[in-house]
Enzyme design. Sequence first.
Site, short mmCIF file in Angstrom:
data_model
loop_
_atom_site.label_atom_id
_atom_site.label_comp_id
_atom_site.label_asym_id
_atom_site.label_seq_id
_atom_site.Cartn_x
_atom_site.Cartn_y
_atom_site.Cartn_z
N TYR A 1 6.04 8.21 29.94
CA TYR A 1 5.31 9.41 30.38
C TYR A 1 5.94 10.62 29.71
CZ TYR A 1 3.58 13.16 33.42
OH TYR A 1 3.00 14.31 33.92
N ASP B 1 12.26 11.95 24.26
CA ASP B 1 11.92 12.71 25.46
C ASP B 1 12.99 12.39 26.51
OD1 ASP B 1 10.99 13.71 27.82
OD2 ASP B 1 8.95 12.90 27.62
N LYS C 1 13.77 19.32 33.70
CA LYS C 1 14.39 18.88 34.95
C LYS C 1 15.82 19.43 35.14
CE LYS C 1 10.98 15.43 35.79
NZ LYS C 1 10.32 14.45 35.00
C1 LIG Z 1 9.02 14.89 34.19
C2 LIG Z 1 8.85 14.45 32.80
C3 LIG Z 1 8.01 15.15 31.91
C4 LIG Z 1 7.16 16.30 32.34
O1 LIG Z 1 7.90 17.37 32.80
P1 LIG Z 1 7.16 18.50 33.71
O2 LIG Z 1 8.22 19.51 33.95
O3 LIG Z 1 6.69 17.78 34.92
O4 LIG Z 1 6.03 19.01 32.90
C5 LIG Z 1 7.96 14.74 30.59
N1 LIG Z 1 8.69 13.69 30.17
C6 LIG Z 1 9.50 13.00 30.98
C7 LIG Z 1 10.30 11.86 30.44
C8 LIG Z 1 9.59 13.35 32.33
O5 LIG Z 1 10.38 12.63 33.14
#
Ligand SMILES: *Cc1c(COP(=O)(O)O)cnc(C)c1O
Length: 430
Positions: free
Chosen positions: A144, A239, A267
């Site tokens: 994701y 990511d 995060k």
């Molecule tokens: C949470 C997350 C996102 C999205 O971040 P948001 O701040 O919710 O837009 C993208 N990539 C990964 C791996 C995530 O855990």
Amino acid sequence: MERSVSNTLHSDALNHLVGGVNSPVRAFKSVHGYPIYFEEAEGAIVTDVDGNKYVDFVQSWGPLIHGHSHPKIIDLVYSKMKKGTSFGAPHIGEIELAKRVKKRFSHMDKVRFVSSGTEAVMSAVRLARGYTGRDFLVKFEGCYHGHVDSLMVKSGSGLVTFGIASSPGIPENTVAMTLLAPLDDEDAAEYLFKEHGKDIAAVVIEPLPANNGILKQRNRFLKRLRELCDENNSLLIFDEVISGFRFKDGSYGDICGVKPDITALGKIIGGGLPVGAYGARTEIMEKLSPLGPVYQAGTLSGNPLAMAAGIMTLDLLDDDAYDYLEELGQILEDNVTPVLEKHGNPVRFVRMGSLFWFSPGSGSPPTRADQIPSDAGKIYAEIHSGLLERGYMLAPSAYEVGFISTSHTIEHLTGMVDALDEVLNMVELG
Ligand SMILES: *Cc1c(COP(=O)(O)O)cnc(C)c1O
């Protein structure tokens, strides 16, 4: 547990907010419940509007590695807040947070802050495309990356490599430039590069996939992606929005021994305020506006309150903090394993440091999305609601991981395991 105030607020919210929420998973749909309205939160404990208290293993979905309202984070944010909430102009906090990020992500010469993880990945993709002059992306089923159009892709029937949009509203043309591969499969990635190598701008992957449960990858697989990118002059984007700053030994890139070209973060680096970031070596980052032609901007980017929360969060993450997180994780694992065994292993317990997951299914931990049984939600919904009634809050979805923070105690963990034992007894009774 009585939740009449929560339920009344939810009924009201349904008239004003879509499904009563501002982010879908909060709606509790997949665990067949109603959202719980929070009143306040401190450390590991959240209190709802009816006065119920829960030990929280969601921790705002990852950012709160020191728990809720850590006094030092609150103090710093408050002292900054009194001097202005947003400048729309440079300030020292941006430099300070960038230095801390670069210290851990050694491949980054320059950092750009944005306001969410989604924005970080979306901008990293644009930068990769601008830098390489190519359009195609490779993404992996089970990863994701936020709600980025070009990465909201799932496998369709009959199509081997091209996926279909996983949401209406995403143009076919956008998705047509995203190649979809299974995780943990060098052959599939090699095939994609053989067919499309010279058009691939970037491979985008969570090096530790943790948004579809935890799907830990072999280092060899991640290394092969690096090689394929090098052989084809494509960029490798990690990511690390969820994995970044979660491990004592460094970035997840360091841990798996693979250096990406661009890393996206979010995060933890915002300590509970809205932040994302991406960074790379100078040559790539200088393609970004104002130095280069690739445009990306943000009204609230580098917001002083968010930078302050991030700075204090990272400063509190010293070796002792990481050791404590690992100790807690190990204690949870040691306690939960015999309880699950006693009940015939209705779920698998998977853990990576302070991330854990009750994985529906049996056998060794899954490495690909298709190894999670399709009826994953059923047993999880029972565990979730049973634990909630006993004062332990897990994510309201079988595919979301749990988070341990430095504010948790051994008692919070053993308490949860005891509650789980009770819940599984009830489940067996039917
Ligand atoms: C949470 C997350 C996102 C999205 O971040 P948001 O701040 O919710 O837009 C993208 N990539 C990964 C791996 C995530 O855990």
